[in-house]
Design a protein around this motif. Structure first.
Motif, PDB file in Angstrom:
ATOM      1  N   THR A 133       0.844  -1.203   0.000  1.00 21.96           N
ATOM      2  CA  THR A 133       0.000   0.000   0.000  1.00 21.96           C
ATOM      3  C   THR A 133       0.875   1.247   0.000  1.00 21.96           C
ATOM      4  N   TRP A 169      -1.247   5.148   3.588  1.00 23.22           N
ATOM      5  CA  TRP A 169      -2.277   4.143   3.842  1.00 23.22           C
ATOM      6  C   TRP A 169      -2.760   4.144   5.276  1.00 23.22           C
ATOM      7  N   THR A 185      -5.490   6.547   5.572  1.00 26.21           N
ATOM      8  CA  THR A 185      -6.657   6.419   4.685  1.00 26.21           C
ATOM      9  C   THR A 185      -7.377   5.080   4.784  1.00 26.21           C
ATOM     10  N   CYS A 186      -6.778   4.090   5.490  1.00 23.72           N
ATOM     11  CA  CYS A 186      -7.322   2.726   5.460  1.00 23.72           C
ATOM     12  C   CYS A 186      -8.547   2.540   6.342  1.00 23.72           C
ATOM     13  N   LEU A 193      -9.679  -7.233   7.179  1.00 27.34           N
ATOM     14  CA  LEU A 193      -8.868  -7.098   5.964  1.00 27.34           C
ATOM     15  C   LEU A 193      -8.331  -8.449   5.490  1.00 27.34           C
TER      16      LEU A 193
END
Length: 377
Positions: free
Chosen positions: A230, A234, A237-238, A255
């Protein structure tokens, strides 16, 4: 305060350098930012290779101490794909040679510290910058306002080295992989079924764009590292709430939905240690022109992806630099130049291999590619 050789950073590399130098009658002082040896935990396990990390300890006169802390069973390895299919299992016989045994990072530090006189390490000295002196050498400036003078400054201060800018403008950069560290404490007692799945050493599970690696620690804890292919932002933003461990574990397990049940069960069994770790590296093959009175070892010199080589290269750097200085005490500049030439040539292919391994871990066909890698080595 004045000293001939100043080492910034009291990790395995810096302490190994101080030990080998003193064995050859050369005084050196290590400046460490931590206030004391017990100021914080030292992290997980390290695999010390026979021709690098172990060689440094042998030549430092610490082979017996190494054998006392080495875990031969830590050489065990299991490789699975994300469906749970076991692709490779290596179990270490009791009489197997210690080619890559695991040692606890804290135990290794204790061994190295115990080999040095108390005045060899100055605690609570956070290095800030150095200014060159007209006649050679540097004045070191620390966060607490204190200073020290040295003829040779060695940066052993890791990825975020403050010594590195004295020799190069290179900076670590993110290379598209992020890790999250978690851990299951006392796994044999709390989750015996998961302990049996992980085994005695390292447990790797790989799937498209993601990976999970689990590693036994000497204190019964299993450390988990979740890997994601990523971008650098990340973590922001994840959507995983890293400031709320319980919710973060649940989100991270989601995930890995569709992976083998042992994978998500391991994540859900973790305690409240949830640490985002963006991975950075220095350019492979980084060199710099000779800089009077300064050099680097370890991650300060050649930060590479975490594939089991970093501490070994740092300790070998320390050994090679110490031996070069001991062999040519009348011309330290020439000794440093020989060390740097050897170090540049030795570490570049190692860094390339670490990049390749890390890329494999999060590749779409990572499990099969890693299987081929291990079978080829």
């Amino acid at each position: 305060m004045s000293t001939d050789i100043a080492i910034v950073g009291g990790g395995p590399g810096g302490l190994t350098l101080a030990r080998v130098l003193r064995l050859h009658g050369i005084d050196a002082v290590v400046y460490e930012r931590e206030p004391s040896p017990a100021a914080r935990g030292q992290g997980g396990m390290l695999d010390l290779h026979v021709d690098s990390g172990q060689r440094a300890l042998r030549e430092a006169g610490l082979e017996a101490e190494f054998h006392a802390i080495a875990r031969g069973e830590g050489q065990d390895m299991r490789l699975l794909d994300h469906t749970g299919a076991l692709l490779l299992q290596e179990d270490t016989p009791d009489d197997a040679p210690l080619l890559r045994p695991e040692v606890d990072r804290a135990d290794l530090r204790d061994v190295l510290l115990g080999s040095l006189p108390e005045d060899a390490v100055v605690w609570g000295r956070a290095f800030r910058h150095a200014t060159p002196l007209p006649g050679g050498g540097h004045t070191l400036h620390f966060a607490d306002g204190s200073t020290a003078v040295c003829d040779l400054l060695v940066g052993a201060d890791g990825a975020s080295s403050r010594v590195r800018p004295l020799v190069t403008d290179a900076r670590p950069f993110h290379f598209g992989v992020n890790f999250v560290e978690l851990g299951v404490p006392d796994i044999d007692r709390t989750h015996p079924e998961l302990a049996a799945a992980v085994g005695r050493g390292t447990y790797w599970v790989m799937g498209p764009g993601q990976s999970l690696s689990a590693q036994r620690n000497g204190d019964g804890r299993v450390r988990l590292y979740l890997g994601f292919h990523t971008p650098e932002d990340w973590f922001a933003t994840c959507g995983v709430p890293f400031d709320d461990p319980a919710r973060a574990r649940a989100a991270l397990a989601e995930l890995f939905a569709g992976w083998a049940p042992d994978v998500t069960a391991l994540i859900r069994a973790c305690d409240d240690t949830v640490i985002p770790r963006p991975l950075t590296m220095l350019p492979v093959g980084l060199t710099w022109p000779a800089t009077p009175g300064v050099t680097l070892i370890g991650d300060a010199a050649h930060l590479m992806p975490p594939a089991g080589e970093g501490v070994n290269m740092a300790m070998l750097d320390a050994l090679e630099l110490a031996l070069a200085l001991a062999a040519d005490p009348g011309d330290p500049a020439a000794a440093v130049a020989r060390y740097e030439k050897e170090m540049f040539e030795r570490t570049a292919p190692v860094a390339e291999r670490c990049v390749r391994i890390t890329e494999i871990m999060t590749a779409p066909d990572g499990a099969q590619r890693m299987l081929r890698f291990f079978q080829g080595h």
